[in-house]
Design a protein around this motif. Sequence first.
Motif, PDB file in Angstrom:
ATOM      1  N   TYR A  34       1.072  -1.115   0.032  1.00  0.00           N
ATOM      2  CA  TYR A  34       0.151   0.154  -0.045  1.00  0.00           C
ATOM      3  C   TYR A  34       0.887   1.173   0.050  1.00  0.00           C
ATOM      4  O   TYR A  34       2.162   1.275   0.204  1.00  0.00           O
ATOM      5  CB  TYR A  34      -0.892   0.146   1.164  1.00  0.00           C
ATOM      6  N   PRO A  35       0.226   2.490  -0.426  1.00  0.00           N
ATOM      7  CA  PRO A  35       1.071   3.682  -0.398  1.00  0.00           C
ATOM      8  C   PRO A  35       1.475   3.908   1.223  1.00  0.00           C
ATOM      9  O   PRO A  35       1.081   3.411   2.041  1.00  0.00           O
ATOM     10  CB  PRO A  35       0.075   4.819  -0.633  1.00  0.00           C
ATOM     11  N   VAL A  40       1.304   4.888   7.750  1.00  0.00           N
ATOM     12  CA  VAL A  40       1.047   5.688   8.640  1.00  0.00           C
ATOM     13  C   VAL A  40      -0.012   5.308   9.735  1.00  0.00           C
ATOM     14  O   VAL A  40      -0.079   5.371  10.816  1.00  0.00           O
ATOM     15  CB  VAL A  40       1.156   7.041   8.348  1.00  0.00           C
ATOM     16  N   LEU A  41      -1.124   5.006   8.971  1.00  0.00           N
ATOM     17  CA  LEU A  41      -2.568   4.775   9.674  1.00  0.00           C
ATOM     18  C   LEU A  41      -2.326   3.397  10.487  1.00  0.00           C
ATOM     19  O   LEU A  41      -2.913   3.054  11.203  1.00  0.00           O
ATOM     20  CB  LEU A  41      -3.717   4.561   8.708  1.00  0.00           C
ATOM     21  N   LEU A 170       0.501  13.673  -0.106  1.00  0.00           N
ATOM     22  CA  LEU A 170       1.394  14.797   0.583  1.00  0.00           C
ATOM     23  C   LEU A 170       1.942  14.488   2.034  1.00  0.00           C
ATOM     24  O   LEU A 170       2.883  14.581   2.221  1.00  0.00           O
ATOM     25  CB  LEU A 170       0.520  16.179   0.444  1.00  0.00           C
ATOM     26  N   LEU A 171       0.768  14.000   2.527  1.00  0.00           N
ATOM     27  CA  LEU A 171       1.136  13.654   3.932  1.00  0.00           C
ATOM     28  C   LEU A 171       2.114  12.544   4.010  1.00  0.00           C
ATOM     29  O   LEU A 171       3.101  12.370   4.948  1.00  0.00           O
ATOM     30  CB  LEU A 171      -0.033  13.357   4.926  1.00  0.00           C
ATOM     31  N   GLY A 172       2.067  11.495   3.445  1.00  0.00           N
ATOM     32  CA  GLY A 172       2.742  10.297   3.136  1.00  0.00           C
ATOM     33  C   GLY A 172       4.367  10.961   2.870  1.00  0.00           C
ATOM     34  O   GLY A 172       5.320  10.360   3.216  1.00  0.00           O
ATOM     35  N   LEU A 176       7.318  10.231   5.394  1.00  0.00           N
ATOM     36  CA  LEU A 176       8.008   9.246   4.641  1.00  0.00           C
ATOM     37  C   LEU A 176       8.727   9.449   3.336  1.00  0.00           C
ATOM     38  O   LEU A 176       8.119   8.927   2.401  1.00  0.00           O
ATOM     39  CB  LEU A 176       7.345   7.795   4.715  1.00  0.00           C
ATOM     40  N   PRO A 177       9.308  10.642   3.132  1.00  0.00           N
ATOM     41  CA  PRO A 177       9.747  10.997   1.783  1.00  0.00           C
ATOM     42  C   PRO A 177      10.618   9.926   1.104  1.00  0.00           C
ATOM     43  O   PRO A 177      10.418   9.577  -0.109  1.00  0.00           O
ATOM     44  CB  PRO A 177      10.684  11.894   2.183  1.00  0.00           C
TER      45      PRO A 177
END
Length: 364
Positions: A34-35, A40-41, A170-172, A176-177
């Motif tokens: 997954y992305p 993060v979730l 964008l949050l990802g 987590l760049p």
Amino acid sequence: MADLLVYRAEGEAVVHGGDLYGFTVTEWRLPATYPPFAAVLFVPTTWIPVPALKVAFLAGNALLLARLVALSARLAGRPLRLPALCAATALALWLEPVFQTLLFGQINLAVACLVLWDLTRPPGARARGLALGIAAGVKLTPAIFIAYLFLTARRKEAGVATASFLGTALLGALLLPSATADFWTRRLFETGRVGKAWIVDNQSLQGLIARASGAETPGPAWVLPAAGLAVAGLWLATRARPVDGDRWGIPLTAFTALLVCPISWSHHWVWCVPLLAVLLAAGRPYLAVTTAALFTARTMWLLPHVGDRDLHFPWWQQPLASPYPLLGLALLAGAALALRRHGRALRDGGAQPSARISSASMIR
């Protein structure tokens, strides 16, 4: 609950700064697919022991199923009272996609609920499209519903959903760049990373064609029909909305996505729940029972599929190996015929048939 263990490993990779797409877990060596936003979730899954986490997921998925049944009834225009809701939920547990979702600890029911809740809200509801964008940010495939909103002239909702989806990306990227660059430039295109397309677990059009042709990678034999099917499915969903609102447009869009996606595991087909609700509301009980039986029979698991035997089924076993994509194709074909009859009725009679007649004829 192998998939749940993958989600937990993704959360641990975020917490400890590990390589999000470099690990595998469980005896099946499953990777993250997954992305980064989804990872993060999944961080809260690291806060409790695995046994308690499994119990929480099992209970949560049971509640989500009840919510999906309620939302499906709302889509069909037939709200359920509590006793009927409990009975329908208990029966829906036996549908193979639902049962497998609970067995694997999957998030299919959560994603479906987000999408269906958002799309069945009243027109003009505040931030309509936000939940759809979040669902697409978690699992990508719900993004087809954004196209559906655009094509049905709901540009405000489609714009909100698009902005929401981009916000998850964008949050990802902010959190987590490195993983974000890895996913969107490399991992997204590694469909083989998700799993083998030809195994019976994959109930997409590609899986059907791979098994029928005996080719592990069907290539253009799948890509070209899938592209045409994506256009045709969205066109049918768009045409169905003026006839009967979203009652048929949403299932048609969902089944189109499941068909054209390179990998659609059998548990992804939890959209059978809204389809059954719509069939019952349309006055098609026998067809609903037949559809429920197909999603309960588990015919693909009854076939010998150890090793590469999935590529060597005789012709008479092919329908048993691919029941869901065949049903999806039949649904689209039935919708096309129904819309053609509806258009002919308008031309001949000069008046639009009642909603009841339109609903009943959509899958006939």
